[in-house]
Scaffold this active site. Structure first.
Site, PDB file in Angstrom:
ATOM      1  N   HIS A  53       0.826  -1.215   0.000  1.00 46.80           N
ATOM      2  CA  HIS A  53       0.000   0.000   0.000  1.00 46.80           C
ATOM      3  C   HIS A  53       0.861   1.266   0.000  1.00 46.80           C
ATOM      4  O   HIS A  53       0.484   2.279   0.581  1.00 46.80           O
ATOM      5  CB  HIS A  53      -0.987   0.006   1.177  1.00 46.80           C
ATOM      6  CG  HIS A  53      -2.103  -0.997   0.984  1.00 46.80           C
ATOM      7  ND1 HIS A  53      -3.212  -0.725   0.217  1.00 46.80           N
ATOM      8  CD2 HIS A  53      -2.248  -2.271   1.413  1.00 46.80           C
ATOM      9  CE1 HIS A  53      -4.007  -1.799   0.215  1.00 46.80           C
ATOM     10  NE2 HIS A  53      -3.443  -2.757   0.921  1.00 46.80           N
ATOM     11  N   ASP A 106       2.491   1.958  -3.172  1.00 46.92           N
ATOM     12  CA  ASP A 106       2.683   2.340  -4.594  1.00 46.92           C
ATOM     13  C   ASP A 106       1.858   3.558  -4.983  1.00 46.92           C
ATOM     14  O   ASP A 106       2.355   4.484  -5.620  1.00 46.92           O
ATOM     15  CB  ASP A 106       2.473   1.149  -5.560  1.00 46.92           C
ATOM     16  CG  ASP A 106       1.102   0.498  -5.536  1.00 46.92           C
ATOM     17  OD1 ASP A 106       0.278   0.823  -4.645  1.00 46.92           O
ATOM     18  OD2 ASP A 106       0.844  -0.353  -6.415  1.00 46.92           O
ATOM     19  N   GLU A 156      -7.291  -0.604 -15.595  1.00 49.79           N
ATOM     20  CA  GLU A 156      -7.876  -1.130 -14.357  1.00 49.79           C
ATOM     21  C   GLU A 156      -8.555  -0.018 -13.558  1.00 49.79           C
ATOM     22  O   GLU A 156      -9.653  -0.190 -13.030  1.00 49.79           O
ATOM     23  CB  GLU A 156      -6.798  -1.827 -13.509  1.00 49.79           C
ATOM     24  CG  GLU A 156      -7.392  -2.426 -12.259  1.00 49.79           C
ATOM     25  CD  GLU A 156      -6.753  -3.733 -11.824  1.00 49.79           C
ATOM     26  OE1 GLU A 156      -5.970  -4.307 -12.592  1.00 49.79           O
ATOM     27  OE2 GLU A 156      -7.066  -4.170 -10.706  1.00 49.79           O
ATOM     28  N   ASP A 158       1.806  -3.809  -9.758  1.00 45.70           N
ATOM     29  CA  ASP A 158       1.571  -5.133 -10.340  1.00 45.70           C
ATOM     30  C   ASP A 158       1.858  -5.161 -11.842  1.00 45.70           C
ATOM     31  O   ASP A 158       2.508  -6.068 -12.351  1.00 45.70           O
ATOM     32  CB  ASP A 158       0.123  -5.571 -10.078  1.00 45.70           C
ATOM     33  CG  ASP A 158      -0.246  -5.481  -8.607  1.00 45.70           C
ATOM     34  OD1 ASP A 158       0.681  -5.408  -7.784  1.00 45.70           O
ATOM     35  OD2 ASP A 158      -1.443  -5.486  -8.285  1.00 45.70           O
TER      36      ASP A 158
HETATM   37  C1  GLA Z   1      -3.077  -4.376  -4.987  1.00 49.28           C
HETATM   38  C2  GLA Z   1      -2.878  -3.248  -6.016  1.00 49.28           C
HETATM   39  C3  GLA Z   1      -1.445  -2.718  -5.991  1.00 49.28           C
HETATM   40  C4  GLA Z   1      -0.998  -2.374  -4.565  1.00 49.28           C
HETATM   41  C5  GLA Z   1      -1.332  -3.518  -3.598  1.00 49.28           C
HETATM   42  C6  GLA Z   1      -1.058  -3.154  -2.167  1.00 49.28           C
HETATM   43  O1  GLA Z   1      -2.326  -5.486  -5.370  1.00 49.28           O
HETATM   44  O2  GLA Z   1      -3.177  -3.713  -7.313  1.00 49.28           O
HETATM   45  O3  GLA Z   1      -1.318  -1.609  -6.854  1.00 49.28           O
HETATM   46  O4  GLA Z   1      -1.561  -1.170  -4.151  1.00 49.28           O
HETATM   47  O5  GLA Z   1      -2.685  -3.931  -3.699  1.00 49.28           O
HETATM   48  O6  GLA Z   1       0.290  -2.958  -1.966  1.00 49.28           O
END
Ligand code: GLA
Length: 390
Positions: free
Chosen positions: A38, A40, A163, A175
């Site tokens: 959490h 990014d 997304e 991701d």
């Molecule tokens: C999900 C989101 C990512 C990131 C994580 C938490 O995977 O897709 O962008 O924020 O949660 O780190």
């Protein structure tokens, strides 16, 4: 993906689309995040690696007509025209494909339709980024079919945009970025603001990454995710009114947060405290990994979990039980929840020689406490997405 499964899919493609001429395979891996959760969407640091589970899209350019895709996992067809891409409320999986097509076109790329089969061996909804993997595999397939080659950072940002705007999850960049830029045998330390990144070698002779799936997925996940993000943006805005140069929580140091705690309500302060401390843990963890100091890395993993549980409040009972089940097992260096939270997986760093025993004992302990049989995976770090002949 196993070669037998691949041959079966190629045979299915031949039967459905009349031969295999021009057939290509676009593959994109899932990821596990070692630390930096959490952070990014706050412009901070993350350290994921791509895993040897992936999404594959077997495809070829279709001369004209609609995009036609069969989902092997869902047993469903989707078909849409590139000149009229709309949301498909009946088939959630197809919106990742549609969203990417629309976003690439919105960025000015002229796309050719494709036909194909999509499938994956990533557990869905387990926090291992099956969504990013399908977006990236789709984007790469459209680019290859249309003869276009966007810069890889731009491609990651476009997948994220698909997304955010089409699927409706306000995720960060981690991701999609790692699914494209990962390298085998390495974790990737990413600065989510500048998108500068560094590869950090993983010494698989000494340690292994084991992922434990709680097999639960609590529904409030995506609304809570968007709420957490909004709290972080609010915290950055309020702190920015006091201190020049603060645009995102990335710009806030722990000392600065303490000094200005009075501008935030108690809950927002906890959210900000998680992000600010997690950024610091992630940069320290990268140094520890480079120095081979696994004990320090493990301590930071446990601290990350506690902060996600107590300050960010995105863990759940099953994730906490899984982390506690791991702690104290022979050879475990560190454990924490991974991804958005509210279910899904934990990531564990385990001494190589204890991996098999660890998987058995954690499975028993978790099952005893919850009555649920978990899955465990021993992942290796693989290369990012590619398009290959098959
Ligand atoms: C999900 C989101 C990512 C990131 C994580 C938490 O995977 O897709 O962008 O924020 O949660 O780190």
């Amino acid at each position: 993906m196993e070669s037998q499964a691949v041959s079966q899919l190629v045979a299915r493609f031949e039967a459905d689309f009349g031969g295999r001429e021009g057939l290509l395979c676009s593959r994109a891996p899932g990821r596990v995040n070692l630390i930096g959760e959490h952070t990014d969407y706050n412009g901070g640091f993350v350290m994921p690696m791509a895993v040897d589970r992936e999404v594959r899209l077997f495809f070829r350019p279709a001369q004209d007509g609609p995009v036609r895709i069969w989902s092997e996992n869902y047993g469903e067809w989707d078909e849409f025209g590139l000149d009229d891409v709309r949301h498909n409320p009946a088939q959630a999986w197809s919106n990742y494909i549609r969203g990417v097509a629309l976003t690439l076109q919105g960025a000015g790329y002229s796309l050719k339709p494709i036909e194909g089969i999509v499938c994956g061996d990533l557990p869905i909804g387990a926090g291992l980024s099956s969504s990013a993997a399908i977006e990236v595999a789709t984007a790469r397939a459209f680019c290859s079919a249309s003869g276009i080659e966007p810069d890889s950072r731009a491609l990651a940002l476009l997948c994220q945009q698909a997304e955010n705007r089409f699927v409706g999850v306000n995720c960060g960049i981690m991701d999609q970025f790692v699914s494209i830029h990962a390298q085998k045998e390495h974790a990737l330390l990413l600065d989510c603001r500048s998108l500068e990144h560094e590869l950090v070698p993983l010494d698989t002779g000494a340690v292994r990454v084991v992922v434990c799936n709680t097999m639960v997925h609590h529904e409030l996940g995506s609304s809570a995710y968007n709420e957490r993000r909004a709290s972080c943006e609010e915290a950055a805005r309020l702190l920015g009114e006091r201190t020049e140069g603060v645009e995102m929580l990335r710009d806030v140091t722990p000392q600065m947060l303490k000094r200005n705690a009075d501008v935030l309500d108690a809950v927002t302060l906890k959210r900000a405290r998680h992000v600010v401390s997690e950024d610091e843990r992630t940069t320290r963890a990268a140094q520890a990994l480079k120095a081979g100091d696994y004990a320090e890395f493990g301590r930071l993993m446990y601290a990350s979990h506690e902060s996600l549980r107590d300050d960010y409040e995105v863990s759940c009972e099953e994730l906490d039980i899984m982390v506690e089940a791991a702690r104290g097992q022979k050879g475990v260096i560190g454990a924490r929840m991974v991804g958005g939270g509210f279910g899904g997986c934990t990531v564990n760093l385990v001494e190589r020689e204890h991996v098999a025993g660890f998987a058995d004992s954690v499975t028993r302990a978790y099952q005893k406490a919850t009555g649920i049989r978990p899955e465990t995976y021993q992942f290796v770090a693989v290369d990012g997405a590619s398009v290959e002949e098959c």
